[in-house]
Design an enzyme around this catalytic site. Structure first.
Site, mmCIF file in Angstrom:
data_model
loop_
_atom_site.group_PDB
_atom_site.id
_atom_site.type_symbol
_atom_site.label_atom_id
_atom_site.label_comp_id
_atom_site.label_asym_id
_atom_site.label_seq_id
_atom_site.Cartn_x
_atom_site.Cartn_y
_atom_site.Cartn_z
ATOM 1 N N GLU A 115 -33.203 31.954 -46.154
ATOM 2 C CA GLU A 115 -32.644 30.772 -45.481
ATOM 3 C C GLU A 115 -31.315 30.343 -46.096
ATOM 4 O O GLU A 115 -30.917 29.183 -45.972
ATOM 5 C CB GLU A 115 -33.643 29.601 -45.505
ATOM 6 C CG GLU A 115 -35.010 29.890 -44.903
ATOM 7 C CD GLU A 115 -34.992 30.142 -43.385
ATOM 8 O OE1 GLU A 115 -33.912 30.050 -42.775
ATOM 9 O OE2 GLU A 115 -36.069 30.451 -42.843
ATOM 10 N N HIS A 139 -36.637 23.352 -48.850
ATOM 11 C CA HIS A 139 -37.422 23.729 -47.666
ATOM 12 C C HIS A 139 -38.853 24.021 -48.095
ATOM 13 O O HIS A 139 -39.069 24.830 -49.002
ATOM 14 C CB HIS A 139 -36.804 24.961 -46.995
ATOM 15 C CG HIS A 139 -37.661 25.579 -45.936
ATOM 16 N ND1 HIS A 139 -38.106 24.890 -44.836
ATOM 17 C CD2 HIS A 139 -38.172 26.833 -45.819
ATOM 18 C CE1 HIS A 139 -38.839 25.699 -44.087
ATOM 19 N NE2 HIS A 139 -38.909 26.885 -44.653
ATOM 20 N N HIS A 141 -43.228 24.278 -46.694
ATOM 21 C CA HIS A 141 -44.176 24.408 -45.585
ATOM 22 C C HIS A 141 -45.261 23.343 -45.735
ATOM 23 O O HIS A 141 -46.381 23.617 -46.161
ATOM 24 C CB HIS A 141 -44.767 25.822 -45.567
ATOM 25 C CG HIS A 141 -43.774 26.893 -45.246
ATOM 26 N ND1 HIS A 141 -44.085 28.234 -45.240
ATOM 27 C CD2 HIS A 141 -42.461 26.812 -44.897
ATOM 28 C CE1 HIS A 141 -42.998 28.937 -44.908
ATOM 29 N NE2 HIS A 141 -41.998 28.097 -44.713
ATOM 30 N N GLU A 169 -43.499 1.906 -47.455
ATOM 31 C CA GLU A 169 -42.346 2.399 -48.213
ATOM 32 C C GLU A 169 -41.429 3.300 -47.369
ATOM 33 O O GLU A 169 -40.270 3.483 -47.705
ATOM 34 C CB GLU A 169 -42.819 3.188 -49.443
ATOM 35 C CG GLU A 169 -43.525 4.485 -49.068
ATOM 36 C CD GLU A 169 -43.960 5.319 -50.280
ATOM 37 O OE1 GLU A 169 -45.013 5.951 -50.185
ATOM 38 O OE2 GLU A 169 -43.255 5.343 -51.284
ATOM 39 N N HIS A 210 -43.281 25.046 -38.425
ATOM 40 C CA HIS A 210 -42.796 25.818 -39.567
ATOM 41 C C HIS A 210 -42.765 25.002 -40.868
ATOM 42 O O HIS A 210 -43.368 25.387 -41.859
ATOM 43 C CB HIS A 210 -41.401 26.380 -39.232
ATOM 44 C CG HIS A 210 -40.829 27.257 -40.297
ATOM 45 N ND1 HIS A 210 -40.038 28.350 -40.028
ATOM 46 C CD2 HIS A 210 -40.913 27.214 -41.646
ATOM 47 C CE1 HIS A 210 -39.699 28.941 -41.155
ATOM 48 N NE2 HIS A 210 -40.206 28.254 -42.158
HETATM 49 O O1 2HA Z 1 -40.236 32.755 -46.615
HETATM 50 O O2 2HA Z 1 -39.934 29.768 -45.894
HETATM 51 O O3 2HA Z 1 -38.416 30.035 -43.775
HETATM 52 C C1 2HA Z 1 -39.342 31.759 -46.881
HETATM 53 C C2 2HA Z 1 -39.351 30.807 -45.785
HETATM 54 C C3 2HA Z 1 -38.617 31.140 -44.559
HETATM 55 ZN ZN ZN Z 2 -40.049 28.576 -44.162
#
Ligand code: 2HA
Ligand code: ZN
Length: 274
Positions: A115, A139, A141, A169, A210
């Site tokens: 990414e 980032h 998940h 909050e 995602h």
């Molecule tokens: O594998 O999270 O979006 C890495 C990620 C791709």
């Molecule tokens: Zn991801």
């Protein structure tokens, strides 16, 4: 200085491990990047092992010559704390912001996060918007936020308002709101363009089905932002699991009173009548 003794490296590793412990990084899921300060670059320069220039896959002229610490593509957050030199790399960008080269890490080969275009385009937008204060893009998940992208309309106004209502909050922690990117193929320039457009307005962007991107000044604030949004999503999932409607909630005027006392600006587009 030994690379792994630098404070910014220790802070990065701790944040990655905190994310792993939250359960947000199954297998190679998620990625983290930090825009390194000039004095921090100089402090570790003696540890550099400079590799070949490679294309970024997008253009970030605003970041020309900047250095970043990033997680590696296909690397597991679970392993960052035990083998950082295999899991992470420090990269330098060229004078056009079109190529990068690894200057430390990935000792067993590999590339920066898949990414990288999204991370760098978000950094470029945030650096400009904050006069250089923002340095972290994360980032993850996040389970509950992902679950909500199957049941809520994929609109900024809906996600922001519903998550604000779940914890007092929240409007104070993310007053500008949350953007939502519809499902897109990850890893490329298109999703990077869509995400960085939202990052002009927000510090948080959700990727439908995602995960989430968060931006902030430092590791504590960026991790805390991700944590707060995901906890609010967990409360919403629990609430919706008990019954589909709320018996009571925080009202529009309550948000206005909160904004006044906590000195935050809450955009009116989120304070709609239901
Ligand atoms: O594998 O999270 O979006 C890495 C990620 C791709
Ligand atoms: Zn991801």
């Amino acid at each position: 200085m030994r690379f792994l003794e630098a404070e910014f490296v220790k802070g990065f590793i701790r944040m990655a491990n905190d994310g792993w412990e939250q359960g947000w990084h199954e297998r190679n899921g998620g990625n983290l990047s930090y825009r390194i300060k000039a004095e921090e670059v100089e402090a570790v320069r003696e540890a550099f092992e400079v590799k070949e220039w490679q294309p970024i896959g997008t253009s970030v002229p605003g970041l020309a010559g900047e250095y970043f610490l990033v997680t590696g593509s296909g690397k597991f957050f679970r392993n960052v704390i035990i083998k950082p030199e295999d899991s992470l790399c420090m990269i330098e960008l060229d004078e056009k912001g079109e190529n990068y080269r690894v200057v430390w890490g990935l000792v067993n080969g590999g590339k920066p996060t898949s990414e990288l275009p999204s991370h760098l385009m978000n950094h470029e937008v945030k650096m400009l918007a904050t006069e250089g204060r923002y340095r972290v893009i994360y980032h993850a998940h996040t389970t509950n936020v992902i679950a909500l992208t199957f049941v809520l309309p994929l609109r900024d106004e809906v996600f922001t308002r519903e998550l604000w209502e779940m914890a007092t909050e929240c409007p104070v922690v993310f007053p500008s709101g949350i953007g939502v990117v519809p499902w897109m193929v990850p890893g490329g320039r298109d999703i990077a363009v869509a995400t960085s457009k939202l990052m002009k307005e927000y510090d948080v962007a959700i990727w439908a089905h995602h995960g989430m991107f968060a931006a902030g000044e430092d590791f504590d604030l960026t991790f805390g932002l991700m944590h707060t949004v995901e906890k609010s999503a967990e409360i919403l999932v629990k609430m919706l699991s008990m019954q589909p409607s709320k018996l009571q909630t925080i009202q529009v005027d309550d948000f206005r009173n909160l904004a006044r006392d906590f000195k935050v600006t809450l955009p009116e587009k989120f304070l709609y009548e239901k």
